[in-house]
Design an enzyme around this catalytic site. Structure first.
Site, short mmCIF file in Angstrom:
data_model
loop_
_atom_site.label_atom_id
_atom_site.label_comp_id
_atom_site.label_asym_id
_atom_site.label_seq_id
_atom_site.Cartn_x
_atom_site.Cartn_y
_atom_site.Cartn_z
N ASP A 1 3.31 9.04 -7.77
CA ASP A 1 2.20 8.33 -7.15
C ASP A 1 2.51 8.17 -5.67
O ASP A 1 3.42 7.43 -5.29
CB ASP A 1 2.01 6.95 -7.80
CG ASP A 1 0.80 6.21 -7.25
OD1 ASP A 1 0.10 6.76 -6.38
OD2 ASP A 1 0.56 5.07 -7.69
N LYS B 1 6.96 5.99 -7.62
CA LYS B 1 6.29 5.88 -6.34
C LYS B 1 7.02 6.75 -5.32
O LYS B 1 8.25 6.70 -5.22
CB LYS B 1 6.28 4.43 -5.86
CG LYS B 1 5.52 3.47 -6.76
CD LYS B 1 4.03 3.55 -6.53
CE LYS B 1 3.29 2.47 -7.29
NZ LYS B 1 1.84 2.47 -7.02
N GLU C 1 -0.49 11.24 -8.31
CA GLU C 1 -1.65 10.40 -7.99
C GLU C 1 -1.85 10.34 -6.47
O GLU C 1 -0.89 10.14 -5.73
CB GLU C 1 -1.44 8.97 -8.51
CG GLU C 1 -1.43 8.86 -10.02
CD GLU C 1 -1.24 7.42 -10.48
OE1 GLU C 1 -1.76 6.51 -9.79
OE2 GLU C 1 -0.58 7.22 -11.51
N ASP D 1 -6.93 8.10 -7.74
CA ASP D 1 -6.72 6.68 -8.01
C ASP D 1 -7.51 5.86 -6.99
O ASP D 1 -8.65 5.47 -7.23
CB ASP D 1 -5.23 6.36 -7.97
CG ASP D 1 -4.92 4.91 -8.29
OD1 ASP D 1 -5.86 4.12 -8.50
OD2 ASP D 1 -3.73 4.54 -8.33
N LYS E 1 -8.41 1.75 -12.93
CA LYS E 1 -8.01 0.35 -12.83
C LYS E 1 -9.27 -0.49 -13.04
O LYS E 1 -9.99 -0.78 -12.07
CB LYS E 1 -7.39 0.06 -11.47
CG LYS E 1 -6.03 0.71 -11.23
CD LYS E 1 -5.50 0.31 -9.86
CE LYS E 1 -4.04 0.74 -9.69
NZ LYS E 1 -3.86 2.19 -9.67
#
Length: 349
Positions: A181, A151, A207, A232, A259
């Site tokens: 991400d 992240k 992402e 995403d 997801k």
């Protein structure tokens, strides 16, 4: 006739989970139990992340109560599309599948559920201070992960570069894949410059580098990417096949991150896969911080898609009060221990 019931539950993180949207310490969740006239029940998890999901958290239980009452009166098909409630749609889809398969949590029988094959996963590195992130990185590398997802977007940018520099001093690009991400953290006018600096560390993908709702700016980042771009959050709330194809045709990303819990279930995720194929975009599946109940359903479905690249399904160990289950991480692979029972005593079923 089917009967339906919903059960609230709160998941507690073992350690704070930091993203560019904030830090998570607890996660509200709900489960739907569907039962048929023979007493066979299936269980589905309502996938929900505050600030990311389409649903209004203040209205979640109102909607669940209403939907369960409609099903109990025979006035609603559990597979009815619910574009405004994708997390609830995911729960209904998985609960019905579980019930139809006998109610033993094996929704998609395969070599995975027979404990004959695992699913490659990436190691997830949460945001935190530099020392905390380095501690996480060392732990994942020692566990044998060959793909790390880190992240970014909350620390000072120079500190994030230092973390990447550390990783590359330990493992070259041929030995360890790095996925980033940003959770939409960067402004479009600075995103390209940041990506160019990070590209020096051999990054697999990034992402959601910028926030959703800026398709022209995102398309520009994807046109000749210095780092391949994966959509995403951009996919959440896009509920029709026509809208999905229009979005991907406009942006033309290198990857899509799916997801199922936030997109409306496996049927919605399958349509995204088809749409991605039409623009030659790759894809992988990730959880949305579900408990082992939702994670197991997603993992079983994902395995059936014939995946080869690492997926984002190694999140079952994040919570102190997750449900004991057959799921187990062995190194960088998620396995289903077919001989291990589910323990759902903490749910008021």
């Amino acid at each position: 006739m089917l009967s339906a019931k919903y059960i609230p539950y709160t998941l507690d993180f073992l350690r704070p989970a930091g993203t560019s949207r904030g830090v998570l310490n607890r996660k509200p969740c709900w489960f739907i139990r569907l039962s048929d006239e023979n007493g066979i029940s299936g269980l589905g998890e309502v996938s929900f992340i505050p600030g990311l999901s389409v649903e209004d958290p203040g209205e979640m239980e109102i909607n669940l109560d209403h939907i369960c009452k409609l099903i109990n009166r025979g006035e609603m098909d559990p597979l009815q599309p619910l574009p405004a409630l994708p997390g609830i749609q995911f729960a209904l889809e998985t609960a019905l599948r579980d019930m139809e398969q006998g109610g033993n949590r094996i929704l998609y029988p395969s070599l995975f559920t027979e404990e004959k094959s695992g699913i490659l996963t990436n190691g997830l590195i949460w945001m935190g201070d530099r020392a905390t992130m380095l501690e996480q990185i060392r732990g994942k590398m020692e566990a044998g992960f060959r793909v790390l997802k880190m992240k970014v977007g909350a620390l000072d940018f120079e500190e994030e570069l230092e973390v990447l520099r550390f990783i590359r001093t330990e493992c070259g690009a041929g030995d360890l894949e790095i996925r980033l991400d940003a959770n939409g953290a960067w402004k479009p006018e600075v995103a390209l410059e940041k990506l160019e600096e990070m590209a020096a560390f051999g990054i697999h993908s990034i992402e959601q580098p910028i926030a959703v709702g800026q398709p022209d700016a995102m398309a520009e980042l994807c046109r000749e990417p210095v780092i391949p771009v994966a959509l995403d959050e951009e996919l959440i709330g896009v509920s029709s096949g026509e809208e999905r194809r229009r979005l991907l045709q406009q942006i033309r990303p290198q990857y899509t991150v799916l997801k199922p819990g936030l997109l409306g279930g496996s049927s919605a995720a399958a349509d995204w896969i088809a749409a991605a194929g039409e623009v030659d975009a790759g894809w992988w599946v990730t959880s949305a911080l579900e408990s082992n109940i939702g994670l197991s359903a997603i993992a079983q479905w994902t395995f059936q898609q014939g995946v080869e690249m690492p997926q984002g399904l190694g999140t079952g160990q994040l919570f102190s009060n997750n449900f004991p289950s057959p799921l187990e991480m062995r190194g960088e692979q998620l396995w289903y221990r077919s001989e291990e029972p589910w323990d759902l005593q903490s749910l008021d079923l």
